[in-house]
Design an enzyme around this catalytic site. Structure first.
Site, mmCIF file in Angstrom:
data_model
loop_
_atom_site.group_PDB
_atom_site.id
_atom_site.type_symbol
_atom_site.label_atom_id
_atom_site.label_comp_id
_atom_site.label_asym_id
_atom_site.label_seq_id
_atom_site.Cartn_x
_atom_site.Cartn_y
_atom_site.Cartn_z
ATOM 1 N N LYS A 58 0.829 -1.211 0.000
ATOM 2 C CA LYS A 58 0.000 0.000 0.000
ATOM 3 C C LYS A 58 0.865 1.263 0.000
ATOM 4 O O LYS A 58 0.485 2.293 -0.573
ATOM 5 C CB LYS A 58 -0.961 0.012 1.185
ATOM 6 C CG LYS A 58 -2.296 -0.630 0.853
ATOM 7 C CD LYS A 58 -2.260 -2.128 0.777
ATOM 8 C CE LYS A 58 -2.641 -2.798 -0.463
ATOM 9 N NZ LYS A 58 -2.497 -4.252 -0.472
ATOM 10 N N VAL A 191 -5.031 -10.697 -7.152
ATOM 11 C CA VAL A 191 -4.928 -9.458 -6.375
ATOM 12 C C VAL A 191 -3.506 -8.904 -6.414
ATOM 13 O O VAL A 191 -3.292 -7.713 -6.666
ATOM 14 C CB VAL A 191 -5.361 -9.709 -4.919
ATOM 15 C CG1 VAL A 191 -5.612 -8.399 -4.217
ATOM 16 C CG2 VAL A 191 -6.591 -10.568 -4.855
ATOM 17 N N HIS A 451 -23.583 15.243 2.256
ATOM 18 C CA HIS A 451 -23.384 15.699 0.874
ATOM 19 C C HIS A 451 -22.336 16.805 0.854
ATOM 20 O O HIS A 451 -22.377 17.678 1.712
ATOM 21 C CB HIS A 451 -24.705 16.250 0.316
ATOM 22 C CG HIS A 451 -24.543 16.814 -1.064
ATOM 23 N ND1 HIS A 451 -24.417 16.005 -2.173
ATOM 24 C CD2 HIS A 451 -24.453 18.100 -1.495
ATOM 25 C CE1 HIS A 451 -24.278 16.772 -3.252
ATOM 26 N NE2 HIS A 451 -24.290 18.044 -2.860
HETATM 27 P P1 FAD Z 1 1.512 -14.276 8.133
HETATM 28 O O1 FAD Z 1 1.291 -12.827 7.982
HETATM 29 O O2 FAD Z 1 2.161 -15.001 7.020
HETATM 30 O O3 FAD Z 1 2.338 -14.454 9.478
HETATM 31 C C1 FAD Z 1 2.788 -15.687 9.926
HETATM 32 C C2 FAD Z 1 4.029 -15.473 10.754
HETATM 33 O O4 FAD Z 1 4.348 -16.689 11.398
HETATM 34 C C3 FAD Z 1 5.254 -15.076 9.939
HETATM 35 O O5 FAD Z 1 5.941 -14.034 10.570
HETATM 36 C C4 FAD Z 1 6.084 -16.346 9.929
HETATM 37 O O6 FAD Z 1 7.475 -16.083 9.819
HETATM 38 C C5 FAD Z 1 5.745 -16.902 11.296
HETATM 39 N N1 FAD Z 1 5.976 -18.337 11.438
HETATM 40 C C6 FAD Z 1 5.552 -19.340 10.643
HETATM 41 N N2 FAD Z 1 5.937 -20.536 11.138
HETATM 42 C C7 FAD Z 1 6.633 -20.276 12.269
HETATM 43 C C8 FAD Z 1 7.289 -21.075 13.211
HETATM 44 N N3 FAD Z 1 7.301 -22.410 13.125
HETATM 45 N N4 FAD Z 1 7.907 -20.469 14.256
HETATM 46 C C9 FAD Z 1 7.894 -19.121 14.374
HETATM 47 N N5 FAD Z 1 7.286 -18.303 13.501
HETATM 48 C C10 FAD Z 1 6.658 -18.879 12.458
HETATM 49 N N6 FAD Z 1 -4.332 -9.031 3.006
HETATM 50 C C11 FAD Z 1 -5.238 -8.068 3.258
HETATM 51 O O7 FAD Z 1 -6.183 -8.305 4.005
HETATM 52 N N7 FAD Z 1 -5.119 -6.820 2.695
HETATM 53 C C12 FAD Z 1 -4.111 -6.511 1.862
HETATM 54 O O8 FAD Z 1 -4.037 -5.386 1.374
HETATM 55 C C13 FAD Z 1 -3.146 -7.503 1.575
HETATM 56 N N8 FAD Z 1 -2.109 -7.232 0.761
HETATM 57 C C14 FAD Z 1 -1.171 -8.196 0.513
HETATM 58 C C15 FAD Z 1 -0.121 -7.905 -0.340
HETATM 59 C C16 FAD Z 1 0.842 -8.860 -0.609
HETATM 60 C C17 FAD Z 1 1.969 -8.525 -1.540
HETATM 61 C C18 FAD Z 1 0.758 -10.131 0.031
HETATM 62 C C19 FAD Z 1 1.813 -11.168 -0.215
HETATM 63 C C20 FAD Z 1 -0.281 -10.438 0.874
HETATM 64 C C21 FAD Z 1 -1.266 -9.478 1.125
HETATM 65 N N9 FAD Z 1 -2.352 -9.736 1.950
HETATM 66 C C22 FAD Z 1 -3.298 -8.775 2.183
HETATM 67 C C23 FAD Z 1 -2.518 -11.040 2.603
HETATM 68 C C24 FAD Z 1 -2.053 -10.952 4.073
HETATM 69 O O9 FAD Z 1 -0.708 -10.527 4.095
HETATM 70 C C25 FAD Z 1 -2.214 -12.295 4.741
HETATM 71 O O10 FAD Z 1 -3.546 -12.729 4.624
HETATM 72 C C26 FAD Z 1 -1.847 -12.196 6.212
HETATM 73 O O11 FAD Z 1 -0.531 -11.745 6.392
HETATM 74 C C27 FAD Z 1 -2.017 -13.545 6.902
HETATM 75 O O12 FAD Z 1 -1.734 -13.393 8.250
HETATM 76 P P2 FAD Z 1 -1.192 -14.606 9.128
HETATM 77 O O13 FAD Z 1 -0.901 -14.033 10.460
HETATM 78 O O14 FAD Z 1 -2.109 -15.748 9.006
HETATM 79 O O15 FAD Z 1 0.156 -15.062 8.423
HETATM 80 P P1 NAD Z 2 -4.823 -14.878 -6.294
HETATM 81 O O1 NAD Z 2 -5.454 -16.155 -5.956
HETATM 82 O O2 NAD Z 2 -5.523 -13.607 -5.971
HETATM 83 O O3 NAD Z 2 -4.517 -14.817 -7.847
HETATM 84 C C1 NAD Z 2 -3.728 -15.759 -8.507
HETATM 85 C C2 NAD Z 2 -4.042 -15.683 -9.973
HETATM 86 O O4 NAD Z 2 -3.086 -16.458 -10.659
HETATM 87 C C3 NAD Z 2 -5.421 -16.239 -10.315
HETATM 88 O O5 NAD Z 2 -6.081 -15.356 -11.178
HETATM 89 C C4 NAD Z 2 -5.094 -17.567 -10.983
HETATM 90 O O6 NAD Z 2 -6.046 -17.947 -11.946
HETATM 91 C C5 NAD Z 2 -3.767 -17.246 -11.618
HETATM 92 N N1 NAD Z 2 -2.935 -18.413 -11.894
HETATM 93 C C6 NAD Z 2 -2.805 -19.548 -11.183
HETATM 94 N N2 NAD Z 2 -1.903 -20.374 -11.765
HETATM 95 C C7 NAD Z 2 -1.441 -19.730 -12.864
HETATM 96 C C8 NAD Z 2 -0.492 -20.049 -13.866
HETATM 97 N N3 NAD Z 2 0.165 -21.195 -13.837
HETATM 98 N N4 NAD Z 2 -0.273 -19.162 -14.854
HETATM 99 C C9 NAD Z 2 -0.952 -17.980 -14.884
HETATM 100 N N5 NAD Z 2 -1.862 -17.629 -13.966
HETATM 101 C C10 NAD Z 2 -2.094 -18.487 -12.958
HETATM 102 O O7 NAD Z 2 -3.380 -14.942 -5.610
HETATM 103 P P2 NAD Z 2 -2.277 -13.824 -5.434
HETATM 104 O O8 NAD Z 2 -2.545 -12.660 -6.279
HETATM 105 O O9 NAD Z 2 -0.971 -14.539 -5.552
HETATM 106 O O10 NAD Z 2 -2.479 -13.409 -3.931
HETATM 107 C C11 NAD Z 2 -2.350 -14.402 -2.888
HETATM 108 C C12 NAD Z 2 -3.259 -14.092 -1.745
HETATM 109 O O11 NAD Z 2 -2.859 -12.914 -1.083
HETATM 110 C C13 NAD Z 2 -4.682 -13.913 -2.204
HETATM 111 O O12 NAD Z 2 -5.423 -14.998 -1.775
HETATM 112 C C14 NAD Z 2 -5.167 -12.669 -1.561
HETATM 113 O O13 NAD Z 2 -6.255 -12.924 -0.729
HETATM 114 C C15 NAD Z 2 -4.003 -12.166 -0.716
HETATM 115 N N6 NAD Z 2 -3.810 -10.755 -1.071
HETATM 116 C C16 NAD Z 2 -4.792 -9.878 -0.726
HETATM 117 C C17 NAD Z 2 -4.670 -8.562 -1.091
HETATM 118 C C18 NAD Z 2 -5.760 -7.613 -0.730
HETATM 119 O O14 NAD Z 2 -6.570 -7.949 0.117
HETATM 120 N N7 NAD Z 2 -5.830 -6.444 -1.329
HETATM 121 C C19 NAD Z 2 -3.568 -8.112 -1.790
HETATM 122 C C20 NAD Z 2 -2.602 -9.040 -2.139
HETATM 123 C C21 NAD Z 2 -2.728 -10.361 -1.758
#
Ligand code: FAD
Ligand code: NAD
Length: 475
Positions: A58, A191, A451
């Site tokens: 973001k 996404v 508004h």
């Molecule tokens: P994580 O955030 O993955 O945290 C798990 C933690 O556990 C990590 O720090 C890991 O190192 C630690 N861990 C794992 N195993 C062990 C172990 N054995 N011992 C100690 N530590 C351990 N979601 C949204 O809602 N809005 C968004 O805008 C959004 N944007 C995203 C953008 C990107 C590029 C990505 C990749 C993801 C995005 N997501 C977004 C998804 C969001 O980041 C995840 O859904 C969220 O972080 C999941 O939270 P979690 O706590 O389950 O896992």
């Molecule tokens: P995603 O599931 O959103 O999208 C993956 C895309 O890749 C899908 O459209 C799928 O059809 C396509 N795909 C799968 N295999 C493929 C292949 N072999 N070749 C080409 N296309 C292929 O997954 P993501 O974008 O990697 O994000 C992972 C997760 O992180 C999501 O589940 C999302 O919830 C979370 N996330 C959330 C946000 C947000 O809330 N704004 C932002 C980033 C990530």
């Protein structure tokens, strides 16, 4: 330090750290173990979300959007700026600063709540014991009353385009580019592909997105997906559907990606490629033999509706369990479990989890899509309102998209709300609250909206469901 805790949480991401804080608020003794390591070797709480997901993405979306607006919108306002350029190093330093402040903030929150923060690896042993291996290699075994597993997820690799962390990167790599690639390939129009593709497109990269499916954004309402596709095309994102990648060959000048679609086989050369084809649960090294925790066929930890694993006193929350991989979903699960452990009421309403895609225009929705309602056979009505008819959106130079409300004909219950347009991610909160309270479109219609605000679009869409919109012709 005692090795006995009421609750031990493994994972300090947005699912684990709120669980730890709520458990402590409930008067329990809590330790939270997290093993996230940054490239410089330092440990940081916050998981994927704070370190390599929601927050850094973001930050870059905001910076790149400002640059884009300076290029295309300022002139409309009568502002002339001369040449506007982006200092990528400064943009990245700002992002890193935001990430650092956020992750260190968790340590502050833990201190205030009296949560014991343990940086290193955690492993569940039988009998609600947790083996903790600290950064310096020392091992302790903690005895817990309850254990919460919150180990998160990692990017799904693609066999035909394996990560080399240089030319072919995952989403974390794509957040860390130090210069703008001229030609960026993104595999996956989900996404991450759309958000990070937008960032680098706005900064000047030629971005090609290769999506395996024939449909664009199938999880979104079709009208939203169609509008988004139109807007992204205008912005220069080259999205190719039905594109199945068969090879990615790294050479001295870039990566040659070969894919097949309905028209045949194609090879395109990119400077860098981001693979964003989804994420998978991360449970490596988490479970010792004999814990009794079950994983499903896709590797998710099996849980019931209240995140119980089936092993007494052991719960799992967030990305490592079923459901959407969203930070706010994990947070609510963590809080629910911490409340249940303390004997309080806890609940997650999975039907009202909002989704937001932070592109421009932004997309946000809650509840069912029109296609899902149609398939269910329930009689429904739809009201839509375009931002073109919103005075505020026009004043903001952001009059693309619409708000759409879907409601049941029989009892007027709101079944789904879908928004594409300015601040959609903020506007959706009203719809979530409405659905949480089982509101009807009449409730929304009778609610006064200030508004001129963007929120009037939702008000007018609710009115339009009964053909009573004031600011746009009813159809
Ligand atoms: P994580 O955030 O993955 O945290 C798990 C933690 O556990 C990590 O720090 C890991 O190192 C630690 N861990 C794992 N195993 C062990 C172990 N054995 N011992 C100690 N530590 C351990 N979601 C949204 O809602 N809005 C968004 O805008 C959004 N944007 C995203 C953008 C990107 C590029 C990505 C990749 C993801 C995005 N997501 C977004 C998804 C969001 O980041 C995840 O859904 C969220 O972080 C999941 O939270 P979690 O706590 O389950 O896992
Ligand atoms: P995603 O599931 O959103 O999208 C993956 C895309 O890749 C899908 O459209 C799928 O059809 C396509 N795909 C799968 N295999 C493929 C292949 N072999 N070749 C080409 N296309 C292929 O997954 P993501 O974008 O990697 O994000 C992972 C997760 O992180 C999501 O589940 C999302 O919830 C979370 N996330 C959330 C946000 C947000 O809330 N704004 C932002 C980033 C990530």
């Amino acid at each position: 330090m005692s090795d006995q805790f009421d609750v031990v949480v493994i994972g300090g991401g947005p699912a684990g750290y709120p669980a730890a804080i709520r458990a402590a608020q409930n008067g329990l003794s809590v330790a939270c173990i997290d093993g996230w390591k940054n490239v410089d070797g330092t440990y940081a709480f916050g998981g994927t979300c704070l370190n390599a997901g929601c927050i850094p993405s973001k930050a870059l979306l905001e910076s790149s959007e400002l640059l884009h607006r300076a290029h295309v919108e300022f002139a409309e306002h009568g502002i002339s700026t001369g040449t506007v350029t982006m200092d990528v190093a400064k943009m990245q330093a700002r992002k890193t600063g935001i990430v650092k402040a956020s992750t260190q903030g968790i340590l502050g929150l833990f201190k205030a709540a009296k949560v014991t923060a343990l940086q290193g690896r955690g492993r569940l042993l039988p009998g609600k014991r947790v083996e903790f291996t600290a950064a310096d290699g020392t091992v302790r075994v903690l005895q817990a009353g309850s254990v919460i597993l919150a180990s998160g997820s990692t990017p799904t690799p693609l066999k035909s385009a394996p990560f080399d962390c240089e030319r072919i990167v995952d989403s974390w790599g794509a957040l860390e580019f130090t210069s703008v690639p001229q030609r960026l390939g993104v595999i996956g129009a989900g996404v991450i592909g759309l958000e990070l593709g937008s960032v680098w497109r706005r900064l000047g990269a030629a971005v090609t997105v290769l999506e395996a499916m024939d449909a664009f954004l199938p999880m979104a309402d079709e009208a939203v997906a169609k509008e988004a596709q139109k807007q992204f095309k205008k912005q220069g994102l080259d999205i190719r559907l039905g594109a199945k990648v068969s090879a990615a060959v790294v050479g001295s000048t870039g990566v040659a990606v070969t894919y097949d679609d309905a028209k045949g086989s194609h090879t395109v050369e990119f400077d860098r490629v981001v693979v964003a084809i989804g994420r998978r649960p991360y449970t490596d090294g988490l479970l010792a033999d004999g814990t009794g925790i079950q994983l499903d066929a896709r590797g998710f930890i099996e849980v019931d509706d209240e995140c119980r694993t089936g092993v007494e006193g052991v719960y799992a929350v967030g990305d490592c369990v079923r459901g959407p991989m969203l930070a706010h979903k994990g947070k609510e699960e963590g809080v629910m479990v911490a409340d249940l452990i303390a004997g309080h009421y806890g609940h997650v309403n999975y039907a009202t989890i909002p989704s937001v895609i932070y592109t421009a225009p932004e997309m946000a929705w809650v509840g069912t899509t029109e296609q899902q309602v149609k398939a269910s056979g329930r009689a429904y009505k739809v009201g839509s309102f375009p931002f073109l008819a919103s005075g505020r959106a026009r004043a903001m130079e952001a009059a693309q998209g619409f708000a759409k409300v879907i409601a049941a004909v029989d009892d007027d219950t709101i079944l789904g709300v879908h928004i594409i347009g300015p601040m959609a991610g903020e506007l959706i909160a009203e719809a979530v609250l409405a659905m949480e309270y089982s509101a009807t479109t009449e409730d929304l219609q009778r609610t006064i909206h200030a508004h001129p605000t963007l929120s009037e679009a939702l008000h007018e869409a609710a009115l339009a469901a009964d053909k009573r919109a004031i600011d746009y012709p009813n159809r």
